[in-house]
Design a protein around this motif. Structure first.
Motif, PDB file in Angstrom:
ATOM      1  N   UNK A   1      -5.322   6.220 -20.091  1.00 26.56           N
ATOM      2  CA  UNK A   1      -5.377   4.767 -19.901  1.00 26.56           C
ATOM      3  C   UNK A   1      -4.132   4.320 -19.145  1.00 26.56           C
ATOM      4  N   UNK A   2      -4.375   3.489 -18.113  1.00 23.71           N
ATOM      5  CA  UNK A   2      -3.281   3.009 -17.274  1.00 23.71           C
ATOM      6  C   UNK A   2      -3.304   1.485 -17.289  1.00 23.71           C
ATOM      7  N   UNK A   3      -2.194   0.870 -17.672  1.00 22.86           N
ATOM      8  CA  UNK A   3      -2.016  -0.573 -17.554  1.00 22.86           C
ATOM      9  C   UNK A   3      -1.093  -0.824 -16.366  1.00 22.86           C
ATOM     10  N   UNK A   4      -1.582  -1.590 -15.375  1.00 23.23           N
ATOM     11  CA  UNK A   4      -0.829  -1.748 -14.134  1.00 23.23           C
ATOM     12  C   UNK A   4      -1.052  -3.145 -13.579  1.00 23.23           C
ATOM     13  N   UNK A   5      -0.090  -3.633 -12.829  1.00 20.83           N
ATOM     14  CA  UNK A   5      -0.218  -4.931 -12.167  1.00 20.83           C
ATOM     15  C   UNK A   5      -1.298  -4.874 -11.097  1.00 20.83           C
ATOM     16  N   UNK A   6      -2.195  -5.846 -11.111  1.00 22.07           N
ATOM     17  CA  UNK A   6      -3.239  -5.911 -10.094  1.00 22.07           C
ATOM     18  C   UNK A   6      -2.622  -6.092  -8.705  1.00 22.07           C
ATOM     19  N   UNK A   7      -1.628  -6.950  -8.588  1.00 20.50           N
ATOM     20  CA  UNK A   7      -1.020  -7.219  -7.282  1.00 20.50           C
ATOM     21  C   UNK A   7      -0.372  -5.963  -6.706  1.00 20.50           C
ATOM     22  N   UNK A   8       0.326  -5.187  -7.553  1.00 16.76           N
ATOM     23  CA  UNK A   8       0.983  -3.983  -7.057  1.00 16.76           C
ATOM     24  C   UNK A   8      -0.036  -2.938  -6.614  1.00 16.76           C
ATOM     25  N   UNK A   9      -1.092  -2.749  -7.402  1.00 20.82           N
ATOM     26  CA  UNK A   9      -2.098  -1.757  -7.035  1.00 20.82           C
ATOM     27  C   UNK A   9      -2.851  -2.179  -5.776  1.00 20.82           C
ATOM     28  N   UNK A  10      -3.171  -3.468  -5.674  1.00 18.11           N
ATOM     29  CA  UNK A  10      -3.853  -3.950  -4.472  1.00 18.11           C
ATOM     30  C   UNK A  10      -3.003  -3.721  -3.230  1.00 18.11           C
ATOM     31  N   UNK A  11      -1.713  -4.014  -3.330  1.00 16.91           N
ATOM     32  CA  UNK A  11      -0.845  -3.841  -2.169  1.00 16.91           C
ATOM     33  C   UNK A  11      -0.804  -2.372  -1.756  1.00 16.91           C
ATOM     34  N   UNK A  12      -0.727  -1.481  -2.718  1.00 11.67           N
ATOM     35  CA  UNK A  12      -0.697  -0.051  -2.403  1.00 11.67           C
ATOM     36  C   UNK A  12      -1.995   0.383  -1.741  1.00 11.67           C
ATOM     37  N   UNK A  13      -3.127  -0.141  -2.204  1.00  7.43           N
ATOM     38  CA  UNK A  13      -4.404   0.213  -1.594  1.00  7.43           C
ATOM     39  C   UNK A  13      -4.514  -0.354  -0.178  1.00  7.43           C
ATOM     40  N   UNK A  14      -4.033  -1.573   0.015  1.00  5.86           N
ATOM     41  CA  UNK A  14      -4.119  -2.197   1.335  1.00  5.86           C
ATOM     42  C   UNK A  14      -3.226  -1.493   2.354  1.00  5.86           C
ATOM     43  N   UNK A  15      -2.136  -0.915   1.902  1.00  2.26           N
ATOM     44  CA  UNK A  15      -1.225  -0.217   2.811  1.00  2.26           C
ATOM     45  C   UNK A  15      -1.609   1.243   2.997  1.00  2.26           C
ATOM     46  N   UNK A  16      -2.607   1.702   2.262  1.00  4.49           N
ATOM     47  CA  UNK A  16      -3.019   3.102   2.345  1.00  4.49           C
ATOM     48  C   UNK A  16      -3.789   3.332   3.639  1.00  4.49           C
ATOM     49  N   UNK A  17      -3.451   4.377   4.411  1.00  9.16           N
ATOM     50  CA  UNK A  17      -4.066   4.535   5.732  1.00  9.16           C
ATOM     51  C   UNK A  17      -5.400   5.278   5.744  1.00  9.16           C
ATOM     52  N   UNK A  18      -5.739   6.005   4.687  1.00  9.00           N
ATOM     53  CA  UNK A  18      -6.904   6.884   4.752  1.00  9.00           C
ATOM     54  C   UNK A  18      -8.146   6.317   4.110  1.00  9.00           C
ATOM     55  N   UNK A  19      -9.249   7.080   4.236  1.00  9.72           N
ATOM     56  CA  UNK A  19     -10.520   6.676   3.649  1.00  9.72           C
ATOM     57  C   UNK A  19     -10.587   7.013   2.164  1.00  9.72           C
ATOM     58  N   UNK A  20      -9.823   8.014   1.736  1.00 10.26           N
ATOM     59  CA  UNK A  20      -9.825   8.439   0.346  1.00 10.26           C
ATOM     60  C   UNK A  20      -8.430   8.276  -0.228  1.00 10.26           C
ATOM     61  N   UNK A  21      -8.378   8.111  -1.522  1.00  9.54           N
ATOM     62  CA  UNK A  21      -7.101   7.846  -2.165  1.00  9.54           C
ATOM     63  C   UNK A  21      -7.052   8.615  -3.474  1.00  9.54           C
ATOM     64  N   UNK A  22      -5.882   9.113  -3.818  1.00 10.89           N
ATOM     65  CA  UNK A  22      -5.704   9.840  -5.070  1.00 10.89           C
ATOM     66  C   UNK A  22      -4.732   9.072  -5.958  1.00 10.89           C
ATOM     67  N   UNK A  23      -5.097   8.908  -7.224  1.00  9.98           N
ATOM     68  CA  UNK A  23      -4.217   8.320  -8.218  1.00  9.98           C
ATOM     69  C   UNK A  23      -3.680   9.442  -9.106  1.00  9.98           C
ATOM     70  N   UNK A  24      -2.372   9.475  -9.270  1.00 12.89           N
ATOM     71  CA  UNK A  24      -1.771  10.447 -10.190  1.00 12.89           C
ATOM     72  C   UNK A  24      -1.083   9.675 -11.304  1.00 12.89           C
ATOM     73  N   UNK A  25      -1.613   9.806 -12.510  1.00 18.82           N
ATOM     74  CA  UNK A  25      -1.093   9.083 -13.663  1.00 18.82           C
ATOM     75  C   UNK A  25      -0.305  10.047 -14.544  1.00 18.82           C
ATOM     76  N   UNK A  26       0.956   9.700 -14.805  1.00 17.18           N
ATOM     77  CA  UNK A  26       1.810  10.488 -15.695  1.00 17.18           C
ATOM     78  C   UNK A  26       2.588   9.520 -16.578  1.00 17.18           C
ATOM     79  N   UNK A  27       3.336  10.066 -17.488  1.00 22.55           N
ATOM     80  CA  UNK A  27       4.133   9.192 -18.366  1.00 22.55           C
ATOM     81  C   UNK A  27       5.198   8.436 -17.581  1.00 22.55           C
ATOM     82  N   UNK A  28       5.445   8.850 -16.330  1.00 24.79           N
ATOM     83  CA  UNK A  28       6.441   8.165 -15.498  1.00 24.79           C
ATOM     84  C   UNK A  28       5.843   6.985 -14.736  1.00 24.79           C
ATOM     85  N   UNK A  29       4.524   6.844 -14.728  1.00 29.45           N
ATOM     86  CA  UNK A  29       3.902   5.731 -14.016  1.00 29.45           C
ATOM     87  C   UNK A  29       2.686   6.180 -13.237  1.00 29.45           C
ATOM     88  N   UNK A  30       2.312   5.382 -12.228  1.00 30.80           N
ATOM     89  CA  UNK A  30       1.125   5.643 -11.421  1.00 30.80           C
ATOM     90  C   UNK A  30       1.547   5.835  -9.978  1.00 30.80           C
TER      91      UNK A  30
END
Length: 369
Positions: free
Chosen positions: A253-282
């Motif tokens: 389970x990941x609790x994250x700011x919608x604005x931060x995740x949206x910005x990261x997705x909007x700045x992502x250059x590719x068609x596919x995206x990988x999320x890596x969730x660890x105890x240090x964050x996303x």
């Protein structure tokens, strides 16, 4: 111009993608005159320096620009030509919106002739709330002529709640609304998504919307506007309840700011995206570069460390339509649907199907159907 720099009309047509008949038309209209016309045979010849203008002419006509505007754009400076193209596209969009409104009105009139019998009252909902819910849930639809229910909205009404659901097989979005007035009926039907989209602006401007079911349509009634009828589809809707009931428990389970995740997705250059969730964050990573550090987002992660990949076109709409400033991502592994919902309001929930990096979209498994 020397003869060896000239092309006959057939060769010029093949090089520019224009037909010979189109070239004759544009020559007669003054948009693209041949460089030379044989005075005896009447054969038309074009120069290599005319290819660029011919290609631009073809592309402008492909977007439906009228001849007078095409001539102005071809002879304009680049900035002015770009402005003319933008103005043309804006007008096309305005005309398309007007056509959609007229088509919705016409469809409503045609449908109403089949629904003269009194409708079954199924819900009374606040107009702005209903309009938002329709737009949010319809992001999980797709137009497939052979499977029309994938572009539709499933409406299920009870005296306690109205639930809207849509799925394109790779996403499933559902939102539950509390009626403004309780109805005594229980009803379920699959409603044409395009017709619902066409009436959302009217719904949004209405304080209350009364939904009634008729044999062929969902009738939406407001106090000061004409009734709208949205067609019911006879095809069976995918068994989304079975899919939801069979989902395993989330392992991460990941609790994250919608604005931060949206910005990261909007700045992502590719068609596919990988999320890596660890105890240090996303971390938001390029799917093709698993060793990349990517964008690091502050997040609260509980459960197992996980790496999961999505098509950007699958994940982004689920994130962008979520309600509230914070999101919960319930993840079940790299090959199971992930749930995206609001941290403080869970009445809008979207399931997104992950994909393996390197796979094409068409190679994904249809878990949501």
């Amino acid at each position: 111009m020397p003869d060896d720099e000239l092309m006959p009309i057939g060769a010029f047509a093949r090089r520019t993608g224009l037909t010979a008949s189109a070239l004759r038309f544009y020559a007669d209209s003054g948009l693209l005159r041949p460089a030379q016309v044989d005075p005896v045979s009447g054969y038309r010849y074009y120069g290599a320096d005319q290819v660029t203008r011919a290609a631009a002419l073809r592309r402008l006509r492909e977007i439906g620009m009228p001849l007078t505007a095409v001539e102005t754009a071809l002879d304009a400076e680049p900035d002015d030509a770009a402005r003319l193209i933008d103005e043309h596209v804006a007008k096309v969009c305005e005309d398309a919106a007007a056509v959609r409104r007229k088509a919705a009105s016409l469809t409503s009139s045609l449908t109403s002739s089949l629904t003269e019998t009194p409708g079954l009252p199924i819900a009374v909902v606040q107009g702005p709330v209903l309009a938002d819910a329709i737009e949010q849930v319809l992001t999980a639809t797709v137009r497939e002529p052979d499977i029309p229910v994938l572009g539709a909205l499933r409406v299920e009404a009870t005296p306690e709640a109205v639930t809207l659901t849509a799925t394109d097989r790779y996403r499933l979005a559902t939102r539950t609304l509390v009626p403004a007035e309780a109805a005594s009926a229980t009803w379920a039907g699959t409603v044409d998504g395009d017709q619902l989209r066409a009436v959302t602006q009217e719904i949004r401007r209405s304080t209350l919307v009364r939904a009634e079911a008729t044999p062929h349509a969902l009738r939406l009634r407001t106090a000061d506007r004409e009734d709208r009828h949205c067609r019911l589809l006879p095809e069976e809707f995918p068994d989304h309840r079975l899919m939801l009931a069979s989902l395993p428990e989330a392992t991460t389970r990941v609790a994250v700011s919608k604005a931060l995740l949206l910005r990261a997705l909007e700045e992502h250059p590719g068609e596919r995206i990988t999320l890596r969730a660890t105890r240090h964050g996303l971390h938001v990573l390029p799917a093709a570069e698993p060793a990349s550090t990517g964008a690091a987002l502050t997040a609260t992660v509980t459960g197992q460390d996980l790496r999961i990949s999505f098509e950007l076109t699958t994940l982004y709409p689920a994130v962008s339509t979520a309600i509230g400033p914070d999101l919960l991502l319930d993840l079940r592994g790299p090959d199971q649907p992930g749930t995206i919902r609001s941290a403080d309001r869970g009445d809008l929930t979207t399931l997104a199907m992950p994909t393996e990096p390197g796979r094409t979209p068409s190679a994904r498994t249809d878990h949501a159907s």
